[in-house]
Design a protein around this motif. Structure first.
Motif, PDB file in Angstrom:
ATOM      1  N   LEU A 171      -9.489   0.937 -14.368  1.00 26.11           N
ATOM      2  CA  LEU A 171      -8.588   1.866 -15.070  1.00 26.11           C
ATOM      3  C   LEU A 171      -7.564   1.084 -15.897  1.00 26.11           C
ATOM      4  N   TYR A 172      -7.068  -0.011 -15.305  1.00 28.45           N
ATOM      5  CA  TYR A 172      -6.059  -0.825 -15.993  1.00 28.45           C
ATOM      6  C   TYR A 172      -6.636  -1.412 -17.285  1.00 28.45           C
ATOM      7  N   ILE A 207       1.454   9.440 -10.241  1.00 26.08           N
ATOM      8  CA  ILE A 207       0.609   9.339 -11.448  1.00 26.08           C
ATOM      9  C   ILE A 207      -0.417  10.485 -11.441  1.00 26.08           C
ATOM     10  N   PHE A 235       1.682  -0.971 -11.242  1.00 21.04           N
ATOM     11  CA  PHE A 235       0.947  -2.149 -11.723  1.00 21.04           C
ATOM     12  C   PHE A 235       1.504  -3.445 -11.113  1.00 21.04           C
ATOM     13  N   LEU A 291      -8.002   5.220   2.756  1.00 30.20           N
ATOM     14  CA  LEU A 291      -7.106   4.218   3.353  1.00 30.20           C
ATOM     15  C   LEU A 291      -6.065   4.882   4.249  1.00 30.20           C
ATOM     16  N   TYR A 350      -6.409   0.200 -20.826  1.00 31.00           N
ATOM     17  CA  TYR A 350      -5.210   0.091 -21.688  1.00 31.00           C
ATOM     18  C   TYR A 350      -5.298  -1.078 -22.656  1.00 31.00           C
ATOM     19  N   ILE A 365       0.848  -1.207   0.000  1.00 31.35           N
ATOM     20  CA  ILE A 365       0.000   0.000   0.000  1.00 31.35           C
ATOM     21  C   ILE A 365       0.883   1.257   0.000  1.00 31.35           C
TER      22      ILE A 365
HETATM   23  C1  HEM Z   1      -5.056  -3.745  -7.346  1.00 33.92           C
HETATM   24  C2  HEM Z   1      -4.863  -2.523  -6.997  1.00 33.92           C
HETATM   25  C3  HEM Z   1      -4.649  -1.348  -7.933  1.00 33.92           C
HETATM   26  C4  HEM Z   1      -4.684  -1.275  -9.282  1.00 33.92           C
HETATM   27  C5  HEM Z   1      -4.941  -2.389 -10.267  1.00 33.92           C
HETATM   28  C6  HEM Z   1      -4.410   0.064  -9.639  1.00 33.92           C
HETATM   29  C7  HEM Z   1      -4.357   0.558 -10.916  1.00 33.92           C
HETATM   30  C8  HEM Z   1      -4.241   1.887 -11.264  1.00 33.92           C
HETATM   31  C9  HEM Z   1      -4.294   2.399 -12.589  1.00 33.92           C
HETATM   32  C10 HEM Z   1      -4.467   1.581 -13.845  1.00 33.92           C
HETATM   33  C11 HEM Z   1      -4.155   3.727 -12.519  1.00 33.92           C
HETATM   34  C12 HEM Z   1      -4.174   4.701 -13.667  1.00 33.92           C
HETATM   35  C13 HEM Z   1      -2.801   4.905 -14.160  1.00 33.92           C
HETATM   36  C14 HEM Z   1      -2.765   5.875 -15.293  1.00 33.92           C
HETATM   37  O1  HEM Z   1      -3.643   6.768 -15.367  1.00 33.92           O
HETATM   38  O2  HEM Z   1      -1.866   5.733 -16.089  1.00 33.92           O
HETATM   39  C15 HEM Z   1      -4.014   4.065 -11.145  1.00 33.92           C
HETATM   40  C16 HEM Z   1      -3.856   5.329 -10.660  1.00 33.92           C
HETATM   41  C17 HEM Z   1      -3.750   5.644  -9.350  1.00 33.92           C
HETATM   42  N1  HEM Z   1      -3.687   4.755  -8.295  1.00 33.92           N
HETATM   43 FE1  HEM Z   1      -3.945   2.796  -8.407  1.00 33.92          FE
HETATM   44  N2  HEM Z   1      -4.228   0.803  -8.504  1.00 33.92           N
HETATM   45  C18 HEM Z   1      -4.371  -0.049  -7.444  1.00 33.92           C
HETATM   46  C19 HEM Z   1      -4.246   0.243  -6.108  1.00 33.92           C
HETATM   47  C20 HEM Z   1      -3.990   1.487  -5.638  1.00 33.92           C
HETATM   48  C21 HEM Z   1      -3.803   1.812  -4.256  1.00 33.92           C
HETATM   49  C22 HEM Z   1      -3.852   0.792  -3.099  1.00 33.92           C
HETATM   50  C23 HEM Z   1      -3.585   3.146  -4.183  1.00 33.92           C
HETATM   51  C24 HEM Z   1      -3.349   3.967  -3.009  1.00 33.92           C
HETATM   52  C25 HEM Z   1      -3.535   3.591  -1.760  1.00 33.92           C
HETATM   53  C26 HEM Z   1      -3.652   3.658  -5.538  1.00 33.92           C
HETATM   54  C27 HEM Z   1      -3.507   4.973  -5.848  1.00 33.92           C
HETATM   55  C28 HEM Z   1      -3.607   5.466  -7.142  1.00 33.92           C
HETATM   56  C29 HEM Z   1      -3.631   6.869  -7.458  1.00 33.92           C
HETATM   57  C30 HEM Z   1      -3.555   8.039  -6.458  1.00 33.92           C
HETATM   58  C31 HEM Z   1      -3.715   6.971  -8.839  1.00 33.92           C
HETATM   59  C32 HEM Z   1      -3.804   8.244  -9.663  1.00 33.92           C
HETATM   60  C33 HEM Z   1      -5.251   8.522  -9.972  1.00 33.92           C
HETATM   61  C34 HEM Z   1      -5.400   9.555 -11.063  1.00 33.92           C
HETATM   62  O3  HEM Z   1      -5.224  10.739 -10.792  1.00 33.92           O
HETATM   63  O4  HEM Z   1      -5.658   9.117 -12.174  1.00 33.92           O
HETATM   64  N3  HEM Z   1      -3.866   2.641  -6.381  1.00 33.92           N
HETATM   65  N4  HEM Z   1      -4.062   2.929 -10.383  1.00 33.92           N
END
Ligand code: HEM
Length: 408
Positions: free
Chosen positions: A325-326, A211, A238, A362, A329, A201
């Motif tokens: 979100l993933y 990001i 990722f 969180l 792509y 985390i």
């Molecule tokens: C299985 C868990 C997770 C997956 C699959 C995942 C996947 C992603 C993806 C695909 C993006 C977008 C990346 C992009 O725009 O290029 C993203 C953005 C982000 N993730 Fe995660 N994430 C996960 C867990 C988390 C966790 C646990 C946190 C924080 C505690 C987190 C915080 C963020 C933040 C702050 C962004 C930027 C959001 C934005 O402004 O677009 N993510 N994540």
């Protein structure tokens, strides 16, 4: 309270005796008198402590003498002693013969004639002294009639006994194994998952923040030479995300397959019975400083479990939104395009906002979690913090947790 030190054997602990608890029929002094009934020059530390308390605090009450032959000491099998007092001076001035039963409260309760209401009352009062580090030593008595037949035993009350320095409000585990017992709660796999979660985390938060707002590197400087920094950060995000998914899957697997009851899925339900609902109310009152004591749980109490189960759900939703979100792509892949459907329903912006807000949610939990663990650590001293490292908590001997057998 006073103390007594046996003179002949150093290994025998010095005991202290607190204020007697009476069920109402006789005075506290009388209870102490019965507890102190012993042969002359007895070396039993309980006898000695009770005698000293009697002499110091109850002027006018004498230690009843018992012939050595009239004492049947307690044993491991029978956790109470029997002592016959011949010609006992009763409170009402009469004299009679009686047998005093003195010992472990549960063992004595099995032998005496007592109503349910009184059992509940005496146990409730015993629980209070146990919480403060004492062991309640029950005192019961039976009349002996002219034909030398011992009648039914009646519980009179108990006296609290503890090794010197271990009782009162002293909550220090370092007082030793005589008072505190170490009970194993958390399995190695759960502890491993916990700390892996912390690391994952942390990584996901740091990379996620970048990001969301690339605050350093070429992008932050506004130059054209953007390099591949964002790509690397996203890759780390990722990879960590897939590791997190595996941890989550392992947790679900253990909830159904593990033999450890603290891991199995029923442990995730905070309110399994009416009692849990009642305890939840009591715990809330305890946290609101209305009630002094809350029911003791070895693992999570209903309020904690409510919080942790909510966090499990929040983590699940965070994974879901992340994979939505993933999936964006991989529009040509049927699985990933299916996963990203919520982005089409709510809009990508809403899903991104949700994903970001969940991160802050969180963090709020983590901050409260650390505060409450440290608070409990310093106030209750049961070792909750180290329990997530070595798996065991400290519990006072004699305590009766709601979710585990009595701690002996
Ligand atoms: C299985 C868990 C997770 C997956 C699959 C995942 C996947 C992603 C993806 C695909 C993006 C977008 C990346 C992009 O725009 O290029 C993203 C953005 C982000 N993730 Fe995660 N994430 C996960 C867990 C988390 C966790 C646990 C946190 C924080 C505690 C987190 C915080 C963020 C933040 C702050 C962004 C930027 C959001 C934005 O402004 O677009 N993510 N994540």
């Amino acid at each position: 309270m006073t103390k007594s030190t046996p003179t002949d054997q150093v290994e025998i602990p010095t005991l202290v005796v607190g204020t007697a608890y009476s069920l109402g029929a006789v005075s506290e002094g009388r209870i102490m008198t019965m507890a102190a009934a012993s042969p002359p020059n007895s070396t039993d530390p309980v006898d000695q402590a009770a005698i000293e308390v009697l002499k110091a605090n109850y002027v006018g009450l004498e230690v009843p003498e018992v012939a050595a032959d009239d004492v049947d000491p307690a044993s491991l099998k029978r956790r109470y002693s029997l002592a016959r007092i011949r010609r006992y001076n009763r409170q009402d001035g009469h004299i009679d013969d009686r047998v005093i039963m003195r010992g472990d409260l549960d063992a004595v309760l099995e032998k005496v004639k007592i109503s349910k209401e009184q059992t509940r009352l005496v146990k409730k009062n015993a629980a209070v002294v146990i919480r403060n580090g004492w062991r309640p030593l029950a005192v019961a008595r039976a009349k002996v009639d002219h034909n030398d037949i011992v009648g039914a035993f009646r519980l009179e009350g108990f006296i609290p006994v503890a090794p010197e320095g271990h009782a009162g409000d002293d909550m220090d585990v370092s007082t030793g194994p005589a008072v505190w017992a170490r009970v194993r709660v958390w399995s190695a796999s759960l502890r491993f998952q916990h700390w892996l979660n912390v690391a994952v985390i942390f990584i996901l938060s740091c990379t996620g923040i970048f990001i969301m707002d690339p605050f350093f590197g070429a992008t932050a400087l506004g130059t054209d030479a953007s390099g591949y920094l964002m790509g690397i950060i996203r890759l780390i995000h990722f990879i960590a995300a897939f590791v997190w998914l595996i941890i989550g899957a392992a947790r679900i697997w253990s909830a159904f397959m593990s033999r450890d009851r603290y891991l199995r899925w029923p442990s995730m339900w905070p309110l399994k019975s009416k009692d849990d609902v009642k305890h939840l109310g009591q715990i809330l009152q305890h946290y609101a400083l209305i009630k002094e004591h809350a029911p003791l749980y070895l693992a999570h109490n209903p309020l904690q479990q409510l919080a942790y189960t909510s966090v499990y759900i929040a983590c699940g939703l965070q994974m879901l939104s992340g994979f939505v979100l993933y999936g964006l792509y991989h529009p040509s892949n049927p699985f990933w395009s299916l996963v990203s459907l919520p982005a089409a329903w709510f809009g990508v912006g809403v899903v991104r906002l949700f994903h970001t807000l969940m991160m802050f949610g969180l963090w709020a939990f983590v901050i409260m979690h650390i505060y409450l663990v440290l608070r409990a650590e310093s106030l209750e001293r049961h070792g909750g913090l180290s329990a997530m490292i070595n798996g065991g908590v400290w519990v006072k001997r004699g305590a009766e947790p709601v979710d585990a057998p009595k701690v002996e």
